[in-house]
Design a protein around this motif. Structure first.
Motif, PDB file in Angstrom:
ATOM      1  N   ASP A  41     -13.791 -18.690  -2.140  1.00 28.12           N
ATOM      2  CA  ASP A  41     -14.763 -19.494  -2.880  1.00 28.12           C
ATOM      3  C   ASP A  41     -16.191 -19.260  -2.388  1.00 28.12           C
ATOM      4  O   ASP A  41     -17.102 -20.026  -2.702  1.00 28.12           O
ATOM      5  N   GLY A  42     -16.386 -18.162  -1.607  1.00 30.81           N
ATOM      6  CA  GLY A  42     -17.725 -17.868  -1.088  1.00 30.81           C
ATOM      7  C   GLY A  42     -18.557 -17.057  -2.071  1.00 30.81           C
ATOM      8  O   GLY A  42     -18.104 -16.706  -3.170  1.00 30.81           O
ATOM      9  N   ARG A  43     -19.803 -16.742  -1.655  1.00 29.54           N
ATOM     10  CA  ARG A  43     -20.726 -15.991  -2.509  1.00 29.54           C
ATOM     11  C   ARG A  43     -21.238 -14.763  -1.762  1.00 29.54           C
ATOM     12  O   ARG A  43     -21.822 -14.872  -0.679  1.00 29.54           O
ATOM     13  N   ALA A  44     -21.015 -13.609  -2.366  1.00 22.30           N
ATOM     14  CA  ALA A  44     -21.585 -12.368  -1.836  1.00 22.30           C
ATOM     15  C   ALA A  44     -22.963 -12.168  -2.480  1.00 22.30           C
ATOM     16  O   ALA A  44     -23.137 -12.436  -3.673  1.00 22.30           O
ATOM     17  N   LYS A  45     -23.925 -11.668  -1.663  1.00 24.78           N
ATOM     18  CA  LYS A  45     -25.300 -11.531  -2.173  1.00 24.78           C
ATOM     19  C   LYS A  45     -25.774 -10.096  -1.979  1.00 24.78           C
ATOM     20  O   LYS A  45     -25.500  -9.464  -0.953  1.00 24.78           O
ATOM     21  N   TYR A  46     -26.496  -9.625  -3.007  1.00 24.37           N
ATOM     22  CA  TYR A  46     -26.997  -8.258  -3.009  1.00 24.37           C
ATOM     23  C   TYR A  46     -28.400  -8.246  -3.599  1.00 24.37           C
ATOM     24  O   TYR A  46     -28.762  -9.108  -4.404  1.00 24.37           O
ATOM     25  N   THR A  47     -29.150  -7.184  -3.188  1.00 22.02           N
ATOM     26  CA  THR A  47     -30.409  -6.865  -3.861  1.00 22.02           C
ATOM     27  C   THR A  47     -30.203  -5.531  -4.561  1.00 22.02           C
ATOM     28  O   THR A  47     -29.833  -4.529  -3.930  1.00 22.02           O
ATOM     29  N   VAL A  48     -30.393  -5.526  -5.882  1.00 20.21           N
ATOM     30  CA  VAL A  48     -30.171  -4.322  -6.680  1.00 20.21           C
ATOM     31  C   VAL A  48     -31.533  -3.794  -7.139  1.00 20.21           C
ATOM     32  O   VAL A  48     -32.339  -4.542  -7.723  1.00 20.21           O
ATOM     33  N   THR A  90     -25.671 -12.464  -7.194  1.00 20.64           N
ATOM     34  CA  THR A  90     -24.720 -13.285  -6.426  1.00 20.64           C
ATOM     35  C   THR A  90     -23.340 -13.164  -7.077  1.00 20.64           C
ATOM     36  O   THR A  90     -23.203 -13.335  -8.293  1.00 20.64           O
ATOM     37  N   MET A  91     -22.292 -12.879  -6.259  1.00 17.30           N
ATOM     38  CA  MET A  91     -20.933 -12.695  -6.776  1.00 17.30           C
ATOM     39  C   MET A  91     -19.992 -13.703  -6.120  1.00 17.30           C
ATOM     40  O   MET A  91     -19.951 -13.820  -4.894  1.00 17.30           O
ATOM     41  N   THR A  92     -19.255 -14.446  -6.949  1.00 12.42           N
ATOM     42  CA  THR A  92     -18.200 -15.352  -6.462  1.00 12.42           C
ATOM     43  C   THR A  92     -16.857 -14.814  -6.945  1.00 12.42           C
ATOM     44  O   THR A  92     -16.694 -14.563  -8.148  1.00 12.42           O
TER      45      THR A  92
END
Length: 467
Positions: A41-48, A90-92
């Motif tokens: 249930d976490g969130r992965a974060k990226y800068t694209v 942001t990816m859940t």
């Protein structure tokens, strides 16, 4: 001198590759990981970063990934020629994600020319997962009115052991049932519930849902639906109760529509022909001939779950009466009818008198002792003591007349004795004179007394008054 044709051929072959290579680099996407190790249930974060290498400005449309839930800070970017822009992503993970590593593709295209495109893969590591419990019910898809055994199986398709499990199963076909599952190791299954399910005749024909909910503690972790179809069924069952009485037997039959469709039909019972004399039915049945006997039938129209009671009874009272009569006749025949001693009586006119002759004969195969023959002489006739071959043993008055009795010590087989005596009348009569039967008494072989009677004798004419 080098020919131009090979060079031209090379240009023709390589030109599409050059153009394709140019189109492939019109948009360049790269991503920088901020955090990509997350729980389920976490969130992965990226800068694209999106780079427009075209010689023209363009609007760039970004496609949101369908895996899990993705949030882009911008979905459309207006970019000058040869420029770079950055967005945050942001990816859940999806709720049914398993522990593991995933690569999620993010695509950017020219909003005007979809052939101008670029992609980047965002890597994400999922460190935990929700319980993956897959329930299944082994009922057939097509059901008819009947009792079924329902097995509910829960399988842990995840990579970790799961405990504290329970569940419910509900449907409009049966009452809601709760069950405890407990603990299931990874990649194993267990029977969580086994129960009886009655599909009643009143169940509606068509599609029905069976809903299974699986909980861990109080948290719902899986909801599943199994669809079953109630099929139309014409079915009537007959339950028979036999009641045995002293003088008969009754059959009570309960016809019940256990199907889910109305039934209009007849119920038949085949019986031996001889029972026709002794049967009664309720309600009144239709009787018809059948091979080897006959059959009775009742017509019925039953809606689902309706019942009808029919009855047929064999009463043996008439049979008992017939048997009693036959026994009585047999007894009479045995004691009276099997005449070993017979007597024949005749009378003729002999002048002014009547001459009576009685022939007594042993028609049996044994000698018979102590035989008595008695003949009554009614008034106004009077005995003339003129006897032929044998004088009577006794002459006595009885009932206003006289009785003549002969006694024989023994009469042998086929022996016949003839007795003769004369009568005269104290009064004259005109017409027919009828003399009563003579009575013969002796004992049968079994020892019981037998009484036989001769025929009556009559004579017509006029007999004068005696002097």
């Amino acid at each position: 001198m080098v020919s131009k044709w090979p060079l031209l051929l090379i240009l023709i072959i390589t030109a599409p590759l050059l153009f394709a290579s140019a189109n492939a680099t019109d948009l360049i996407l790269t991503n920088k990981v901020i955090t990509n190790e997350v729980n389920y249930d976490g969130r992965a974060k990226y800068t694209v970063s999106v780079t427009n290498t075209q010689d023209i400005a363009d609007d760039i449309c970004l496609t949101t990934p369908t895996w899990g839930m993705a949030v882009l800070s911008d979905n459309i970017i207006t970019m000058p020629a040869h420029s770079t822009s950055a967005i945050s992503v942001t990816m859940t993970p999806p709720m049914d994600v398993y522990i593991g590593q995933y690569a999620i593709e993010l695509t950017a295209k020219s909003c005007k020319d979809p052939t101008v495109a670029g992609t980047t893969l965002m890597k994400i590591s999922v460190m935990t997962e929700l319980p993956h419990i897959e329930p299944s019910v082994d009922l057939p898809i097509g059901l008819r009115p009947h009792e079924y055994t329902m097995n509910l199986i829960a399988k842990n398709v995840g990579s970790e052991k799961v405990g504290n499990l329970r569940g419910t199963v509900s449907s409009d076909l049966f009452d809601t049932q709760s069950f405890d599952i407990g603990e299931i190791p990874a990649q194993e299954a267990k029977v969580a519930l086994q129960s009886k399910v009655n599909i009643w005749p009143t169940s509606e024909v068509g599609i029905h849902n069976i809903i299974i909910n699986i909980y861990q503690g109080e948290k719902l972790i899986k909801s599943s639906i199994k669809r079953v179809q109630i099929l139309g069924s014409e079915q009537v069952t007959a339950d028979t109760i036999v009641k045995q009485g002293i003088f008969g037997k009754s059959y009570v039959i309960k016809l019940t529509n256990t199907g889910n469709l109305a039934v209009d039909d007849s119920y038949f019972v085949k019986l031996p022909t001889w029972t026709r004399l002794f049967i009664s039915t309720s309600p009144k049945a239709i009787s018809s001939k059948a091979y080897g006997g006959y059959e009775i039938s009742w017509h019925y129209s039953l809606k689902p779950a309706e019942s009808l009671i029919v009855k047929y009874t064999f009463s043996y009272v008439p049979l008992f009466i017939i048997l009693i009569i036959l026994c009585a006749l047999g007894y009479v025949f045995y004691t009276q009818g099997a005449k070993e001693i017979t007597a024949r009586k005749s009378v003729i006119k002999d002048g002014k008198d009547l001459k009576v002759k009685i022939a007594i004969k042993n028609t049996g195969q044994r000698q018979i002792t102590n035989v008595t023959l008695a003949d009554l002489i009614p008034a106004p006739l009077k005995l003339v003591k003129s006897f032929g071959t044998a004088n009577p043993t006794i002459i006595k008055r009885e009932h206003g007349g006289a009785k003549v009795i002969w006694k024989f010590d023994v009469i042998y087989p086929n022996e016949e004795r003839v007795l003769v005596y004369s009568l005269k009348s104290t009064l004259g009569f005109v017409g027919e004179a009828v003399l009563p039967s003579a009575e013969v008494k002796y004992k049968a072989k079994a020892g019981q007394q037998v009484i036989n009677y001769s025929n009556t004798a009559s004579v017509k004419g006029k007999v004068s008054v005696s002097d």
